[in-house]
Design a protein around this motif. Structure first.
Motif, PDB file in Angstrom:
ATOM      1  N   THR A  10       0.808  -1.212   0.000  1.00  0.00           N
ATOM      2  CA  THR A  10       0.000   0.000   0.000  1.00  0.00           C
ATOM      3  C   THR A  10       0.845   1.268   0.000  1.00  0.00           C
ATOM      4  OG1 THR A  10      -0.158  -0.190   2.402  1.00  0.00           O
ATOM      5  CG2 THR A  10      -2.002  -1.042   1.107  1.00  0.00           C
ATOM      6  N   GLY A  11       2.158   1.128  -0.180  1.00  0.00           N
ATOM      7  CA  GLY A  11       3.022   2.291  -0.314  1.00  0.00           C
ATOM      8  C   GLY A  11       3.491   2.887   0.995  1.00  0.00           C
ATOM      9  N   ASN A  12       3.481   2.111   2.059  1.00  0.00           N
ATOM     10  CA  ASN A  12       4.002   2.566   3.345  1.00  0.00           C
ATOM     11  C   ASN A  12       5.268   1.779   3.657  1.00  0.00           C
ATOM     12  OD1 ASN A  12       1.566   4.060   3.562  1.00  0.00           O
ATOM     13  ND2 ASN A  12       0.570   2.248   4.376  1.00  0.00           N
ATOM     14  N   PHE A  13       6.046   2.258   4.610  1.00  0.00           N
ATOM     15  CA  PHE A  13       7.224   1.482   4.988  1.00  0.00           C
ATOM     16  C   PHE A  13       7.505   1.631   6.473  1.00  0.00           C
ATOM     17  CE2 PHE A  13       8.965   5.597   3.789  1.00  0.00           C
ATOM     18  CZ  PHE A  13       9.975   5.833   4.703  1.00  0.00           C
ATOM     19  N   GLY A  14       8.219   0.651   7.004  1.00  0.00           N
ATOM     20  CA  GLY A  14       8.545   0.648   8.418  1.00  0.00           C
ATOM     21  C   GLY A  14       9.897   0.025   8.665  1.00  0.00           C
ATOM     22  N   PHE A  15      10.479   0.392   9.788  1.00  0.00           N
ATOM     23  CA  PHE A  15      11.761  -0.175  10.194  1.00  0.00           C
ATOM     24  C   PHE A  15      11.883  -0.031  11.697  1.00  0.00           C
ATOM     25  CE2 PHE A  15      12.386   4.232   9.051  1.00  0.00           C
ATOM     26  CZ  PHE A  15      13.161   4.752  10.073  1.00  0.00           C
ATOM     27  N   GLY A  16      12.827  -0.732  12.272  1.00  0.00           N
ATOM     28  CA  GLY A  16      13.021  -0.691  13.714  1.00  0.00           C
ATOM     29  C   GLY A  16      14.445  -0.338  14.073  1.00  0.00           C
ATOM     30  N   ILE A  17      14.611   0.249  15.244  1.00  0.00           N
ATOM     31  CA  ILE A  17      15.947   0.508  15.779  1.00  0.00           C
ATOM     32  C   ILE A  17      16.042  -0.182  17.137  1.00  0.00           C
ATOM     33  CG2 ILE A  17      16.246   2.686  14.543  1.00  0.00           C
ATOM     34  CD1 ILE A  17      15.736   4.093  17.225  1.00  0.00           C
ATOM     35  N   ASN A  18      17.247  -0.588  17.502  1.00  0.00           N
ATOM     36  CA  ASN A  18      17.443  -1.366  18.716  1.00  0.00           C
ATOM     37  C   ASN A  18      17.612  -0.515  19.966  1.00  0.00           C
ATOM     38  OD1 ASN A  18      17.299  -3.778  17.326  1.00  0.00           O
ATOM     39  ND2 ASN A  18      19.488  -3.772  16.867  1.00  0.00           N
ATOM     40  N   GLU A  19      18.157   0.689  19.817  1.00  0.00           N
ATOM     41  CA  GLU A  19      18.423   1.526  20.989  1.00  0.00           C
ATOM     42  C   GLU A  19      17.962   2.949  20.731  1.00  0.00           C
ATOM     43  OE1 GLU A  19      22.609   1.214  21.724  1.00  0.00           O
ATOM     44  OE2 GLU A  19      22.471  -0.866  22.400  1.00  0.00           O
ATOM     45  N   THR A  46     -13.850   7.229  -3.244  1.00  0.00           N
ATOM     46  CA  THR A  46     -12.662   6.387  -3.127  1.00  0.00           C
ATOM     47  C   THR A  46     -11.511   6.999  -3.910  1.00  0.00           C
ATOM     48  OG1 THR A  46     -13.372   5.073  -5.011  1.00  0.00           O
ATOM     49  CG2 THR A  46     -13.937   4.245  -2.814  1.00  0.00           C
ATOM     50  N   VAL A  47     -10.328   6.744  -3.453  1.00  0.00           N
ATOM     51  CA  VAL A  47      -9.134   7.197  -4.169  1.00  0.00           C
ATOM     52  C   VAL A  47      -8.925   6.244  -5.337  1.00  0.00           C
ATOM     53  CG1 VAL A  47      -6.651   7.577  -3.988  1.00  0.00           C
ATOM     54  CG2 VAL A  47      -8.135   8.122  -2.069  1.00  0.00           C
ATOM     55  N   GLY A  48      -8.722   6.785  -6.516  1.00  0.00           N
ATOM     56  CA  GLY A  48      -8.571   5.970  -7.717  1.00  0.00           C
ATOM     57  C   GLY A  48      -7.319   5.123  -7.687  1.00  0.00           C
ATOM     58  N   ILE A  49      -7.353   4.035  -8.434  1.00  0.00           N
ATOM     59  CA  ILE A  49      -6.238   3.081  -8.456  1.00  0.00           C
ATOM     60  C   ILE A  49      -4.957   3.731  -8.998  1.00  0.00           C
ATOM     61  CG2 ILE A  49      -6.723   2.091 -10.741  1.00  0.00           C
ATOM     62  CD1 ILE A  49      -5.880  -0.036  -7.719  1.00  0.00           C
ATOM     63  N   GLN A  50      -5.090   4.661  -9.915  1.00  0.00           N
ATOM     64  CA  GLN A  50      -3.917   5.335 -10.477  1.00  0.00           C
ATOM     65  C   GLN A  50      -3.299   6.322  -9.487  1.00  0.00           C
ATOM     66  OE1 GLN A  50      -2.431   4.939 -13.597  1.00  0.00           O
ATOM     67  NE2 GLN A  50      -3.746   3.145 -13.745  1.00  0.00           N
ATOM     68  N   HIS A  51      -4.119   6.777  -8.542  1.00  0.00           N
ATOM     69  CA  HIS A  51      -3.652   7.805  -7.613  1.00  0.00           C
ATOM     70  C   HIS A  51      -3.088   7.223  -6.323  1.00  0.00           C
ATOM     71  CE1 HIS A  51      -3.395  12.030  -6.712  1.00  0.00           C
ATOM     72  NE2 HIS A  51      -3.988  11.873  -5.540  1.00  0.00           N
ATOM     73  N   LYS A  52      -3.358   5.963  -6.038  1.00  0.00           N
ATOM     74  CA  LYS A  52      -2.841   5.341  -4.817  1.00  0.00           C
ATOM     75  C   LYS A  52      -1.329   5.183  -4.899  1.00  0.00           C
ATOM     76  CE  LYS A  52      -6.969   2.876  -3.450  1.00  0.00           C
ATOM     77  NZ  LYS A  52      -7.685   1.612  -3.422  1.00  0.00           N
ATOM     78  N   VAL A  53      -0.680   5.223  -3.747  1.00  0.00           N
ATOM     79  CA  VAL A  53       0.770   5.048  -3.672  1.00  0.00           C
ATOM     80  C   VAL A  53       1.072   3.550  -3.687  1.00  0.00           C
ATOM     81  CG1 VAL A  53       2.849   5.530  -2.338  1.00  0.00           C
ATOM     82  CG2 VAL A  53       0.983   7.171  -2.339  1.00  0.00           C
ATOM     83  N   THR A  54       1.925   3.119  -4.614  1.00  0.00           N
ATOM     84  CA  THR A  54       2.283   1.709  -4.711  1.00  0.00           C
ATOM     85  C   THR A  54       3.626   1.466  -4.029  1.00  0.00           C
ATOM     86  OG1 THR A  54       3.447   2.033  -6.811  1.00  0.00           O
ATOM     87  CG2 THR A  54       1.086   1.500  -6.930  1.00  0.00           C
ATOM     88  N   LYS A  55       4.008   0.209  -3.948  1.00  0.00           N
ATOM     89  CA  LYS A  55       5.292  -0.169  -3.353  1.00  0.00           C
ATOM     90  C   LYS A  55       6.448   0.468  -4.123  1.00  0.00           C
ATOM     91  CE  LYS A  55       7.749  -4.279  -1.802  1.00  0.00           C
ATOM     92  NZ  LYS A  55       7.608  -5.692  -1.485  1.00  0.00           N
ATOM     93  N   GLU A  56       6.364   0.427  -5.454  1.00  0.00           N
ATOM     94  CA  GLU A  56       7.429   0.999  -6.296  1.00  0.00           C
ATOM     95  C   GLU A  56       7.514   2.511  -6.107  1.00  0.00           C
ATOM     96  OE1 GLU A  56       5.410  -1.532  -7.445  1.00  0.00           O
ATOM     97  OE2 GLU A  56       7.106  -2.893  -7.178  1.00  0.00           O
TER      98      GLU A  56
END
Length: 180
Positions: free
Chosen positions: A101-110, A149-159
C-alpha cells in the motif's frame, strides 16, 4: 510525453501523512511507563497505550493488559524523526520493509542512537518506525460529506514508495539483510 505530464503534476507528489512510533514492552508497570516517558521526550506528545488482544500464559500477559505505547506524529516533526531514524539505519532499508500500500517501516534497537541522552534509571528501549505516505487528494476517502474512493492510479504503490525513499533521502534499498 504522457509520463512527463504525470511527473510534473503537483497532485502526484508524495508526502508523509504520518509517522507512528511504537515501543512494545510486553508487560505493564514500571517498564511501560518508562517507555512512554522516552516517547514523550522524543516527540513532545503524550503517548497512547496499546492493550493485549488475548491472554498468553507463556508471556505472562492477560487480555486487555497494557503492553505497549505508541505516538502518531505529523508534519515537519515527523520528517525530522524519520531522518534521525534513517540515520541510525544508515539510510539502508530492505525491499520487504515496504508494504504493497506504499508505506514502509523499520526498527531501531536503541533509542539513545536518536540523540537522547542515556539515563540509567530509564534504560534502553528499541522502537518501531512506521511511515504512512499519501498524495494530495486522499481526503476524499476520509471526509464526512461526499465520501469517495481514491482511484487506483492515484494510490501510492510499493514501487512509488521505494522511488520516493531513494530520491528524498538518497536511501539504498537492499534485497536481503547482510549479516556481519
Amino acid at each position: 510525453m504522457v509520463n512527463d505530464k504525470k511527473t510534473s503534476n503537483p497532485m502526484r507528489d508524495i508526502k508523509v501523512s504520518k509517522l507512528i512510533l511504537n515501543i512494545c514492552v510486553g508487560e505493564s508497570g514500571d517498564r511501560l511507563s518508562k517507555a512512554a516517558k522516552v516517547l514523550e521526550q522524543l516527540t513532545g506528545q503524550q503517548p497512547v497505550y496499546g492493550k493485549a488482544r488475548y491472554t498468553v500464559r507463556t508471556f505472562a500477559i492477560r487480555r486487555n493488559e497494557k503492553i505497549s505505547c505508541f505516538v502518531t506524529v505529523r508534519g515537519e516533526k515527523a520528517l525530522q524523526l524519520i531522518e534521525s531514524g534513517l540515520k541510525v539505519k544508515e539510510y539502508e532499508l530492505l525491499r520487504r520493509n515496504f508494504s504493497d500500500t506504499g508505506n514502509f517501516g523499520f526498527g531501531i534497537n536503541e533509542h539513545i542512537d536518536l540523540g537522547i541522552k542515556y539515563d540509567p534509571s530509564t534504560g534502553i528501549y528499541g522502537m518501531d518506525f512506521y511511515v504512512v505516505l499519501e498524495r494530495p487528494g486522499y481526503r476524499v476517502g476520509r471526509r464526512r460529506r461526499a465520501v469517495s474512493t481514491v482511484g487506483i492510479q492515484h494510490k501510492v504503490t510499493k514501487e512509488d514508495a521505494m522511488k520516493w525513499f531513494q530520491t528524498k533521502f538518497e536511501g539504498v534499498i537492499m534485497n536481503k539483510a547482510h549479516y556481519i
